[in-house]
Design an enzyme around this catalytic site. Structure first.
Site, short mmCIF file in Angstrom:
data_model
loop_
_atom_site.label_atom_id
_atom_site.label_comp_id
_atom_site.label_asym_id
_atom_site.label_seq_id
_atom_site.Cartn_x
_atom_site.Cartn_y
_atom_site.Cartn_z
N ASP A 20 1.69 -5.59 11.42
CA ASP A 20 0.58 -4.89 10.77
C ASP A 20 1.13 -4.00 9.64
O ASP A 20 2.36 -3.95 9.44
CB ASP A 20 -0.24 -4.10 11.78
N SER A 75 -2.50 2.32 10.24
CA SER A 75 -2.06 1.23 11.09
C SER A 75 -2.76 -0.07 10.71
O SER A 75 -2.63 -0.55 9.60
CB SER A 75 -2.29 1.59 12.56
#
Length: 579
Positions: free
Chosen positions: A304, A152
């Site tokens: 992201d 992530s």
């Protein structure tokens, strides 16, 4: 080997020096031993990687507490064993995806190898794709499970492993603990089947993007607003990640004036233009924000690396491009969805929204004003997905989010979806613009109508075994000696999610909290301020959240009230955050 290293760690190190591990791994471990790298050896071997709020996540390298072919292989073998036990009379299917991080593609193929070697049919993405597309694939192909290789928003030295169930959501109880039991039952890496069965693997190519985009586009609420404002000035950056699909999504929705931050458009696991590839960090959005200011953009967005979180900046009253936080973005999306559906006469009694316990109560207030019920969950979007699945066919999920920049409109997937969120943020901005309003002006309207909420998050990084023990001690100290006041305001209630007990201090009343147990503490003051403390489930951090509220009589008082709230937050945080 250093005597400071305890026997359990030494035993793990000796195991990794055994013949069942490949020569390269053994050489790297031996080098750490020969170089007397005590701290690294302890951190790499003091425990086995365990599922947190985001699955497996850790620093890449050799060792039982690192991300490598053996820890990933072991997790996959355990998951394969569990899936086969849970679906014994059918062909088990799994989807596998990976993001831009260093080694993600290799690890993704390794996961596919192990699954196929165990007789599972694998839908393997041919190229890197966002995490929400993995969730979509699990549901689309009727899979019993799935795996996404990603860390992530973590720093570049990290990688990770998100495991999914047949609903397209990440593993929750009891499956998460049951999989860990299966993984822990594997005593030797010789039990891991690494040999790929090519007949069991189906590659998922870029044609699948069209299906995902088309299904997402069906969720659009105001396509006429997009048509009217198709030239809305949008700046976008994927921050070197899988969000490179976002411009394609925005184009499909009808937006024609999307400009990208070229320096950040190439996927790169080293993230060369940012310190951390996390849109929660102001620094990560600097280049996008600067371009937005230069081009007088209406909307500036950045995702992201695995495109499940999105940061947003918009023009404020002074015409400056101002970053919004996750609570503000989520509140605006909820307001947009609910107000639009009400205007269209589409709100139903069965509709609901979801947020996490550390996310702003502004979202709750908005939902209540529209007569829409809300649910609170523990931190982690997997718990929001769990609520969606439990209530499927009984109630109707509309929108949800968490303060950490994760949002989802509609129930197409069971995870936060920044690609979906980017499309809806753009549509929201277009719709408000047709009404002669900016996104920031609508935010001020929310503050006038529901109260001016101000939030702050402070994260303390505590790396390695020593750091984990320090975080544990910090939480123990807070429980043993809870603050009686914060920022000069008396604490009225303490909620301890580890015991599922809410304690009102004035009269000693205790009530149960109807959520799974979790290592979270919340302190509620007489003013209604909410201060939370929790160790991160995905990073070596302890996080402190603060939410305060004040009436906003008019938007002209915005700066004055903001300064007052920021001072209050500062005083509260000084009392609880002890580094």
């Amino acid at each position: 080997m250093n005597n400071k290293i305890d026997k359990e760690i030494k035993d793990r190190i000796q195991q990794w020096l055994g013949a069942e591990y490949d020569n390269d791994t053994v050489a790297k471990v031996q080098n750490l031993v020969d170089s007397n790298e005590e701290t690294e050896l302890i951190d790499a071997f003091y425990k086995e990687l365990a599922f947190g709020t985001g699955g497996l996540r850790g620093v890449m390298g050799v060792g039982s507490n690192r991300i490598n072919k053996y820890t990933i292989g072991k997790a996959t073998q355990g998951l394969a064993n569990y899936l086969k036990s849970q679906f014994p009379d059918q062909e088990v299917k799994v989807a596998v995806g990976y993001d831009c991080r260093n080694n993600s593609q290799q690890l993704g193929h390794l996961v596919a190898d192990v699954f196929s070697a165990n007789g599972l049919h694998v839908y393997l993405f041919k190229e890197l794709r966002p995490t929400p597309m993995l969730s979509f694939a699990v549901r689309h192909f009727g899979c019993q499970g799935g795996v996404m290789l990603t860390a992530s928003h973590n720093p570049k030295e990290y990688n990770g492993y998100k495991a999914y169930w047949n609903d397209g959501g990440q593993l929750v109880a009891p499956h998460d603990k049951n999989v860990i039991d299966e993984v822990n039952a594997i005593r030797s890496v010789t039990a891991i089947k690494f040999e790929r069965d090519h007949t069991k693997i189906t590659l998922v190519d870029e044609d699948f993007d069209t299906r995902y985009i088309e299904e997402t586009k069906k969720l659009s609420i105001h396509p006429e607003a997009v048509s009217a404002q198709k030239d809305l000035k949008i700046i976008f950056s994927p921050i070197h990640g899988t969000g490179i699909i976002v411009p394609k999504m925005l184009s499909a929705w009808g937006f024609t004036n999307v400009q990208v931050v070229e320096e950040q458009m190439t996927p790169d696991g080293n993230f060369p233009t940012v310190v951390y590839p996390n849109p929660e960090e102001e620094e990560a959005m600097t280049m996008a924000k600067q371009k937005g200011q230069k081009l007088d953009a209406d909307v500036v967005m950045a995702t992201d690396p695995d495109a499940d979180r999105v940061g947003l900046a918009v023009k404020n009253r002074k015409g400056e491009i101002q970053l919004l936080n996750g609570n503000q973005i989520g509140s605006l999306l909820i307001y947009y969805v609910l107000s639009s559906k009400k205007a269209k006469g589409e709100l139903r009694d069965s509709d609901f929204i979801v947020k996490t316990i550390v996310t702003s109560n502004l979202m709750t207030d908005i939902g209540s004003s529209f007569g829409v019920k809300h649910y609170d969950t523990l931190t982690g979007f997997k718990f929001i997905g769990e609520v969606m699945t439990k209530l499927e066919e009984k109630e109707n999920y509309l929108v949800g989010g968490e303060e950490s920049y994760g949002f989802l409109v509609g129930d197409l997937v069971r995870d936060k979806d920044a690609v979906n969120a980017c499309a809806f943020i753009a549509e929201m901005a277009a719709y408000f613009k047709t009404q002669g309003k900016t996104v920031f002006e609508v935010l001020l309207e929310l503050y006038e109508n529901y109260g001016f909420y101000q939030e702050k998050l402070i994260s303390l990084t505590k790396k390695g075994k020593a750091g984990a023990e320090e975080i544990k001690q910090m939480m123990a100290d807070l429980r043993a000696n809870p603050p009686q006041s914060l920022g000069g305001i008396k604490v009225k209630e303490i909620r301890d999610y580890s015991t599922s007990v809410a304690h009102v201090l004035a009269d000693g009343t205790k009530t149960s909290i109807d959520l799974p147990k979790s290592d979270v503490l919340q302190f509620i003051t007489d003013d209604g301020d909410v201060i939370s403390a929790r160790p991160s489930g995905t990073e070596p951090k302890i996080k402190f959240y603060c939410s305060v509220k004040e009436d906003l009589a008019s938007r002209d008082a915005y700066e004055q009230v903001l300064a007052k709230l920021e001072d209050k937050v500062k005083r509260i945080m000084a009392d609880i955050v002890k580094d």
